[in-house]
Design an enzyme around this catalytic site. Structure first.
Site, PDB file in Angstrom:
ATOM      1  N   LYS A 163      33.704  40.293  26.397  1.00 36.19           N
ATOM      2  CA  LYS A 163      32.420  40.127  27.080  1.00 36.19           C
ATOM      3  C   LYS A 163      31.712  41.468  27.141  1.00 36.19           C
ATOM      4  O   LYS A 163      32.362  42.492  27.404  1.00 36.19           O
ATOM      5  CB  LYS A 163      32.627  39.554  28.488  1.00 36.19           C
ATOM      6  CG  LYS A 163      31.338  39.420  29.281  1.00 36.19           C
ATOM      7  CD  LYS A 163      31.472  38.530  30.512  1.00 36.19           C
ATOM      8  CE  LYS A 163      32.006  39.241  31.731  1.00 36.19           C
ATOM      9  NZ  LYS A 163      31.162  40.349  32.212  1.00 36.19           N
ATOM     10  N   GLU A 232      24.059  36.702  35.661  1.00 36.29           N
ATOM     11  CA  GLU A 232      24.429  37.266  36.970  1.00 36.29           C
ATOM     12  C   GLU A 232      23.193  37.568  37.808  1.00 36.29           C
ATOM     13  O   GLU A 232      22.269  38.265  37.350  1.00 36.29           O
ATOM     14  CB  GLU A 232      25.266  38.551  36.783  1.00 36.29           C
ATOM     15  CG  GLU A 232      25.609  39.192  38.147  1.00 36.29           C
ATOM     16  CD  GLU A 232      26.766  40.165  38.135  1.00 36.29           C
ATOM     17  OE1 GLU A 232      27.449  40.288  37.107  1.00 36.29           O
ATOM     18  OE2 GLU A 232      26.984  40.796  39.193  1.00 36.29           O
TER      19      GLU A 232
HETATM   20  N1  LIG Z   1      34.268  42.500  44.332  1.00 37.19           N
HETATM   21  C1  LIG Z   1      33.378  42.499  43.339  1.00 37.19           C
HETATM   22  N2  LIG Z   1      32.665  41.379  43.082  1.00 37.19           N
HETATM   23  C2  LIG Z   1      31.752  41.354  42.068  1.00 37.19           C
HETATM   24  O1  LIG Z   1      31.126  40.287  41.851  1.00 37.19           O
HETATM   25  C3  LIG Z   1      31.578  42.530  41.279  1.00 37.19           C
HETATM   26  C4  LIG Z   1      32.363  43.658  41.574  1.00 37.19           C
HETATM   27  N3  LIG Z   1      33.230  43.623  42.622  1.00 37.19           N
HETATM   28  N4  LIG Z   1      32.279  44.800  40.859  1.00 37.19           N
HETATM   29  C5  LIG Z   1      31.536  44.762  39.609  1.00 37.19           C
HETATM   30  C6  LIG Z   1      30.335  43.938  39.746  1.00 37.19           C
HETATM   31  C7  LIG Z   1      29.322  44.465  40.719  1.00 37.19           C
HETATM   32  N5  LIG Z   1      28.679  43.269  41.168  1.00 37.19           N
HETATM   33  C8  LIG Z   1      27.721  43.206  42.183  1.00 37.19           C
HETATM   34  C9  LIG Z   1      27.668  44.199  43.137  1.00 37.19           C
HETATM   35  C10 LIG Z   1      26.741  44.132  44.162  1.00 37.19           C
HETATM   36  C11 LIG Z   1      25.840  43.065  44.219  1.00 37.19           C
HETATM   37  C12 LIG Z   1      24.849  43.008  45.335  1.00 37.19           C
HETATM   38  O2  LIG Z   1      24.990  43.706  46.309  1.00 37.19           O
HETATM   39  N6  LIG Z   1      23.817  42.175  45.257  1.00 37.19           N
HETATM   40  C13 LIG Z   1      22.856  42.056  46.310  1.00 37.19           C
HETATM   41  C14 LIG Z   1      21.510  41.716  45.687  1.00 37.19           C
HETATM   42  C15 LIG Z   1      20.387  42.242  46.533  1.00 37.19           C
HETATM   43  C16 LIG Z   1      19.013  41.872  45.987  1.00 37.19           C
HETATM   44  O3  LIG Z   1      18.590  42.399  44.929  1.00 37.19           O
HETATM   45  O4  LIG Z   1      18.352  41.049  46.647  1.00 37.19           O
HETATM   46  C17 LIG Z   1      23.271  40.960  47.291  1.00 37.19           C
HETATM   47  O5  LIG Z   1      23.097  41.142  48.481  1.00 37.19           O
HETATM   48  O6  LIG Z   1      23.767  39.908  46.851  1.00 37.19           O
HETATM   49  C18 LIG Z   1      25.894  42.077  43.259  1.00 37.19           C
HETATM   50  C19 LIG Z   1      26.845  42.148  42.244  1.00 37.19           C
HETATM   51  C20 LIG Z   1      29.297  42.112  40.570  1.00 37.19           C
HETATM   52  N7  LIG Z   1      30.629  42.592  40.249  1.00 37.19           N
HETATM   53  C1  LIG Z   2      32.189  38.932  37.811  1.00 35.04           C
HETATM   54  C2  LIG Z   2      32.299  38.968  36.351  1.00 35.04           C
HETATM   55  C3  LIG Z   2      31.209  38.199  35.668  1.00 35.04           C
HETATM   56  C4  LIG Z   2      32.426  40.351  35.794  1.00 35.04           C
HETATM   57  O1  LIG Z   2      31.692  40.762  34.970  1.00 35.04           O
HETATM   58  C5  LIG Z   2      33.512  41.208  36.286  1.00 35.04           C
HETATM   59  O2  LIG Z   2      34.486  40.710  36.837  1.00 35.04           O
HETATM   60  O3  LIG Z   2      33.415  42.410  36.099  1.00 35.04           O
END
Ligand SMILES: Nc1nc(=O)c2c([nH]1)NC[C@@H]1CN(c3ccc(C(=O)N[C@@H](CCC(=O)O)C(=O)O)cc3)CN21
Ligand SMILES: CC(C)C(=O)C(=O)O
Length: 336
Positions: A163, A232
């Site tokens: 991926k 995502e």
């Molecule tokens: N524990 C974990 N879960 C994950 O899904 C993940 C990881 N780690 N590490 C690698 C990436 C990082 N990811 C992430 C990290 C942070 C957000 C996040 O904080 N998103 C905000 C969006 C805010 C906005 O733009 O409105 C949220 O509050 O959901 C999302 C995906 C997904 N992946």
């Molecule tokens: C959450 C998935 C899609 C990923 O990319 C990851 O585990 O890093």
């Protein structure tokens, strides 16, 4: 090929993704004959029939049947065994490994050799799910580098597909991988490997132009031969639209229920990750709280000497052997 779904037929006919037609689609049930016990015993201990290998063709069939595709991350042997036992379709060795398992601040710190080490453990625990590994940050700057590094994940890491995060700009890389028969999953929308460049982890595709760019990325990656695409953190309406417009399965994470399947980081789903919880995470178990309680009780029991208990948690030596042992060491043994 046998019983192709509508979707697969559409793809195999298409000139842009001809490799599906030549892919060895059934790799069989590796290792089942040597370790039936571990993988055929269910969570409750009940024997279960051995699973059928999940192929790319199977994913297309699930999509055609509107059966959601289940994807879960695993970074180690016991978690991989769980994906095997619970009929998970795709076991993803995600680069979230960096944060949730290795303690790095972001996925950009993960090296390919660290990834390979974990892939090998996962491949020892799961053989029926399709095994997919993230290509770590910086391991696919050119088609040549990408192919060399993906081959390492396949040969040394025992993975079946890779991926990659990115849009139209990684089309040449995806084309190189897929044309050589390395099944490739694309990943668009929020790209964690680019969090520094994007100034954080932000929902993508929230205005018309940005949404159109995500759609264009997805279309270009499908045309480059990707067998599936992770969406995502994009608005659910956009994910549904992209899913309807593509011929390949979409796997959503923070992309709503209209995707062909869903993925979560295992530690998020089980509650073993105590860091940031994105909005899209649902905790299906509280394993972390349970584990903390267990560690606390162990420490307490050692300190108060209630563990170990002599009748239940220790071994005996016969009395005559014990006496002979004392004599051997010159101790005076009391008459019986
Ligand atoms: N524990 C974990 N879960 C994950 O899904 C993940 C990881 N780690 N590490 C690698 C990436 C990082 N990811 C992430 C990290 C942070 C957000 C996040 O904080 N998103 C905000 C969006 C805010 C906005 O733009 O409105 C949220 O509050 O959901 C999302 C995906 C997904 N992946
Ligand atoms: C959450 C998935 C899609 C990923 O990319 C990851 O585990 O890093």
């Amino acid at each position: 090929m046998i019983a192709l779904s509508q979707a697969t037929r559409a793809i195999t006919r298409s000139a842009v993704a001809p490799f599906f037609a030549r892919m060895p689609i059934n790799t069989g049930r590796r290792w089942m004959s040597v370790r039936p016990q571990e993988n055929s015993v269910g969570a409750g201990g009940a024997a279960q029939p051995p699973r059928k290998k999940v192929t790319i063709q199977r994913l297309f069939t699930l999509r055609a049947q509107s059966t959601p595709i289940t994807v879960l991350t695993a970074y180690d042997y016991p978690t991989a065994q769980r994906t095997e036992r619970h009929n998970v379709d795709i076991c993803l060795v995600g680069d979230s490994l960096a944060q949730v398992c290795l303690g790095y601040p972001s996925t950009t710190r993960l090296t390919l050799s660290e990834m390979v080490h974990h892939c090998k453990a996962v491949a020892r625990g799961a053989s029926s799910p399709l095994l997919v590994a993230d290509m770590p940050f910086g391991t696919y700057p050119s088609p040549e580098d990408a192919v060399r590094n993906a081959v390492w994940l396949v040969q040394e890491g025992r993975m079946e597909a890779v991926k990659l995060e990115g849009g139209v700009e990684i089309v040449p890389v995806v084309r190189a991988l897929t044309s050589l028969g390395i099944p490739t999953m694309a990943h668009v929308g929020l790209l964690p490997q680019r969090h520094t460049a994007f100034s954080g982890y932000r929902v993508q595709g929230r205005d018309a132009n940005a949404a159109y760019a995500v759609l264009a990325d997805a279309r270009a990656l499908q045309a480059a031969g990707a067998f599936s695409i992770v969406l995502e953190a994009v608005p659910h309406a956009l994910a549904g639209y992209i899913t309807a417009k593509l011929d390949i399965p979409t796997i959503g994470i923070g992309a709503g229920p209209a995707c062909s399947g869903q993925v979560l980081v295992c530690d998020d789903a089980l509650g073993t990750w105590s860091g940031h919880k994105a909005k899209f995470v649902r905790r299906f178990a509280q394993v972390g709280a349970h584990a903390d309680q267990g560690v606390a009780e162990y420490v307490k029991a050692v300190r108060d000497r209630s563990f170990p208990s002599i009748p239940q948690e220790t071994y005996e030596i016969p009395e005559d052997e014990w006496n002979k042992f004392l004599e051997l060491d010159g101790e005076v043994v009391k008459a019986q």
